[in-house]
Design an enzyme around this catalytic site. Structure first.
Site, PDB file in Angstrom:
ATOM      1  N   ARG A  64     -22.117   1.806  15.418  1.00  0.00           N
ATOM      2  CA  ARG A  64     -22.300   2.348  17.229  1.00  0.00           C
ATOM      3  C   ARG A  64     -24.025   1.740  17.788  1.00  0.00           C
ATOM      4  O   ARG A  64     -23.430   1.181  18.973  1.00  0.00           O
ATOM      5  CB  ARG A  64     -21.969   4.003  17.783  1.00  0.00           C
ATOM      6  CG  ARG A  64     -21.865   3.982  18.720  1.00  0.00           C
ATOM      7  CD  ARG A  64     -21.351   6.002  19.163  1.00  0.00           C
ATOM      8  NE  ARG A  64     -20.249   6.068  17.628  1.00  0.00           N
ATOM      9  CZ  ARG A  64     -19.126   6.056  17.979  1.00  0.00           C
ATOM     10  NH1 ARG A  64     -18.064   4.787  18.941  1.00  0.00           N
ATOM     11  NH2 ARG A  64     -17.652   6.301  17.428  1.00  0.00           N
ATOM     12  N   ARG A  90     -13.862   3.807  24.092  1.00  0.00           N
ATOM     13  CA  ARG A  90     -15.279   4.414  22.403  1.00  0.00           C
ATOM     14  C   ARG A  90     -16.722   5.548  22.988  1.00  0.00           C
ATOM     15  O   ARG A  90     -16.508   4.526  24.306  1.00  0.00           O
ATOM     16  CB  ARG A  90     -15.708   2.490  22.192  1.00  0.00           C
ATOM     17  CG  ARG A  90     -14.861   1.978  20.978  1.00  0.00           C
ATOM     18  CD  ARG A  90     -14.673   2.864  19.797  1.00  0.00           C
ATOM     19  NE  ARG A  90     -13.662   2.147  19.272  1.00  0.00           N
ATOM     20  CZ  ARG A  90     -13.034   2.015  18.166  1.00  0.00           C
ATOM     21  NH1 ARG A  90     -13.593   2.876  17.202  1.00  0.00           N
ATOM     22  NH2 ARG A  90     -12.363   1.499  17.248  1.00  0.00           N
ATOM     23  N   ILE A  91     -17.040   6.332  22.746  1.00  0.00           N
ATOM     24  CA  ILE A  91     -18.011   6.531  22.752  1.00  0.00           C
ATOM     25  C   ILE A  91     -19.091   5.497  22.643  1.00  0.00           C
ATOM     26  O   ILE A  91     -19.835   4.892  21.767  1.00  0.00           O
ATOM     27  CB  ILE A  91     -18.573   7.798  21.979  1.00  0.00           C
ATOM     28  CG1 ILE A  91     -17.505   8.507  22.817  1.00  0.00           C
ATOM     29  CG2 ILE A  91     -19.743   8.320  22.548  1.00  0.00           C
ATOM     30  CD1 ILE A  91     -17.614   9.853  21.708  1.00  0.00           C
ATOM     31  N   LEU A  92     -20.326   5.104  24.032  1.00  0.00           N
ATOM     32  CA  LEU A  92     -21.348   4.380  23.483  1.00  0.00           C
ATOM     33  C   LEU A  92     -22.567   5.094  23.436  1.00  0.00           C
ATOM     34  O   LEU A  92     -22.681   5.981  23.902  1.00  0.00           O
ATOM     35  CB  LEU A  92     -21.245   4.137  25.233  1.00  0.00           C
ATOM     36  CG  LEU A  92     -20.173   2.504  25.066  1.00  0.00           C
ATOM     37  CD1 LEU A  92     -19.610   2.481  26.778  1.00  0.00           C
ATOM     38  CD2 LEU A  92     -20.639   1.450  24.362  1.00  0.00           C
ATOM     39  N   ASN A 106     -17.441   6.075  35.049  1.00  0.00           N
ATOM     40  CA  ASN A 106     -15.882   6.122  34.931  1.00  0.00           C
ATOM     41  C   ASN A 106     -15.079   7.157  34.788  1.00  0.00           C
ATOM     42  O   ASN A 106     -15.381   8.082  36.376  1.00  0.00           O
ATOM     43  CB  ASN A 106     -16.451   7.492  33.208  1.00  0.00           C
ATOM     44  CG  ASN A 106     -15.843   7.286  31.993  1.00  0.00           C
ATOM     45  OD1 ASN A 106     -14.461   6.746  32.258  1.00  0.00           O
ATOM     46  ND2 ASN A 106     -15.158   8.790  31.744  1.00  0.00           N
ATOM     47  N   HIS A 108     -12.221  10.118  34.809  1.00  0.00           N
ATOM     48  CA  HIS A 108     -11.568  10.663  33.585  1.00  0.00           C
ATOM     49  C   HIS A 108     -10.106  11.256  34.168  1.00  0.00           C
ATOM     50  O   HIS A 108     -10.768  12.215  35.346  1.00  0.00           O
ATOM     51  CB  HIS A 108     -12.123  11.786  33.080  1.00  0.00           C
ATOM     52  CG  HIS A 108     -12.056  12.832  32.049  1.00  0.00           C
ATOM     53  ND1 HIS A 108     -11.788  12.438  30.738  1.00  0.00           N
ATOM     54  CD2 HIS A 108     -12.143  14.167  32.244  1.00  0.00           C
ATOM     55  CE1 HIS A 108     -11.744  13.298  30.204  1.00  0.00           C
ATOM     56  NE2 HIS A 108     -11.752  14.289  30.694  1.00  0.00           N
ATOM     57  N   ASP A 140     -23.779   9.559  32.238  1.00  0.00           N
ATOM     58  CA  ASP A 140     -24.485   9.503  31.459  1.00  0.00           C
ATOM     59  C   ASP A 140     -24.235   9.492  29.928  1.00  0.00           C
ATOM     60  O   ASP A 140     -23.581   9.261  29.954  1.00  0.00           O
ATOM     61  CB  ASP A 140     -25.611  10.896  31.828  1.00  0.00           C
ATOM     62  CG  ASP A 140     -24.983  12.375  31.917  1.00  0.00           C
ATOM     63  OD1 ASP A 140     -23.443  12.056  31.000  1.00  0.00           O
ATOM     64  OD2 ASP A 140     -25.598  12.947  32.740  1.00  0.00           O
ATOM     65  N   ASP A 144     -18.535  12.394  29.150  1.00  0.00           N
ATOM     66  CA  ASP A 144     -18.235  13.219  30.387  1.00  0.00           C
ATOM     67  C   ASP A 144     -18.409  14.411  31.905  1.00  0.00           C
ATOM     68  O   ASP A 144     -18.034  14.919  31.239  1.00  0.00           O
ATOM     69  CB  ASP A 144     -16.453  13.637  30.292  1.00  0.00           C
ATOM     70  CG  ASP A 144     -15.425  12.184  29.926  1.00  0.00           C
ATOM     71  OD1 ASP A 144     -15.498  11.488  30.281  1.00  0.00           O
ATOM     72  OD2 ASP A 144     -14.922  12.931  28.433  1.00  0.00           O
TER      73      ASP A 144
HETATM   74  C1  GRF Z   1      -7.525   6.810  32.743  1.00  0.00           C
HETATM   75  O1  GRF Z   1      -5.633   7.552  32.628  1.00  0.00           O
HETATM   76  C2  GRF Z   1      -8.482   6.983  32.486  1.00  0.00           C
HETATM   77  O2  GRF Z   1      -8.838   7.836  32.880  1.00  0.00           O
HETATM   78  C3  GRF Z   1      -8.030   7.482  30.856  1.00  0.00           C
HETATM   79  O3  GRF Z   1      -7.418   6.644  30.063  1.00  0.00           O
HETATM   80  C4  GRF Z   1      -6.277   5.769  31.205  1.00  0.00           C
HETATM   81  C5  GRF Z   1      -6.344   4.512  31.660  1.00  0.00           C
HETATM   82  O4  GRF Z   1      -5.118   4.201  31.805  1.00  0.00           O
HETATM   83  N1  GRF Z   1      -9.211   7.215  30.166  1.00  0.00           N
HETATM   84  P1  GRF Z   1      -4.898   2.162  31.873  1.00  0.00           P
HETATM   85  O5  GRF Z   1      -5.288   1.920  30.427  1.00  0.00           O
HETATM   86  O6  GRF Z   1      -5.815   1.741  32.490  1.00  0.00           O
HETATM   87  O7  GRF Z   1      -3.919   2.210  32.017  1.00  0.00           O
END
Ligand code: GRF
Length: 199
Positions: A64, A90-92, A106, A108, A140, A144
């Site tokens: 990773r 993926r978690i970075l 990001n 969420h 960070d 999330d």
């Molecule tokens: C979004 O709801 C985002 O927050 C989540 O995955 C979705 C992405 O959708 N992590 P898309 O691939 O842009 O349609």
């Protein structure tokens, strides 16, 4: 105001990527799209917009850390000012952020700090919440977790399926994300610890 060079990391259909592409203006341009999955719709969307695409297939890397560092280096080589995660699954590793050296955001699909992780929409529904929503935040080294830039609520309807609710949340994400990038480009986001002030 400098026109920001933005990189977008996406793993899926890329509807959020599309909204960010459609929102390009004198504030920002999408200079690079990165994906970890060959063949996803996000690649088509980037190519249709004439944006360079790089595929970093996770299984091609020994760890990773190597995967994360390679992405950050590619962004650095292209003079990226802001790295956006838009459905990047993926978690970075921390090395990504240390190598990157520019801020990262990001989106969420839940009201953080509730329901972090890959199944925020489903877990909110299963918990029985009446209101969920979306959170645009700085990234960070914890998942999330970074300082919150924008949040907006979405009401959960009794008749909702996970997919229906996620579509309504995505519609909000698609509106808020370009706005957050513009605020950043205008230098109007001041981070003080966990709090982001809008100047
Ligand atoms: C979004 O709801 C985002 O927050 C989540 O995955 C979705 C992405 O959708 N992590 P898309 O691939 O842009 O349609």
């Amino acid at each position: 105001m400098k026109r920001l060079r933005v990189a977008v990391l996406a793993s899926g259909t890329g509807s959020l990527l599309q909204a960010i592409l459609d929102g390009q203006d004198d504030h920002y341009e999408v200079a690079l799209v990165v994906t970890d999955r060959p063949g996803v719709k996000a690649i088509e969307r980037a190519q249709a917009a004439g944006v360079e695409v790089l595929v970093f297939d996770f299984k091609d890397f020994a760890s990773r850390e190597e995967f994360s560092e390679a992405i950050a280096r590619a962004e650095g080589e292209r003079g990226i000012d802001l790295a956006i995660q838009a459905g990047f699954m993926r978690i970075l590793s921390p090395i990504y952020f240390r190598t990157l050296g520019v801020p990262s955001m990001n989106s969420h699909p839940a009201l953080l700090p509730s329901f972090p992780g890959a199944h925020g929409v489903r877990e909110a529904m299963e918990w029985g919440v009446k209101i969920t929503g979306t959170t645009i935040h700085f990234v960070d080294e914890e998942v999330d977790h970074g300082p919150i830039i924008l949040q907006e609520a979405v009401v959960v309807e009794e008749s909702d399926t996970e997919e229906m609710l996620h579509e309504r949340i995505k519609a909000v994400e698609q509106r808020l994300y370009p706005e957050a990038i513009r605020l950043f480009a205008e230098g109007r986001l001041e981070v003080e610890g966990r709090r982001v002030r809008r100047l």
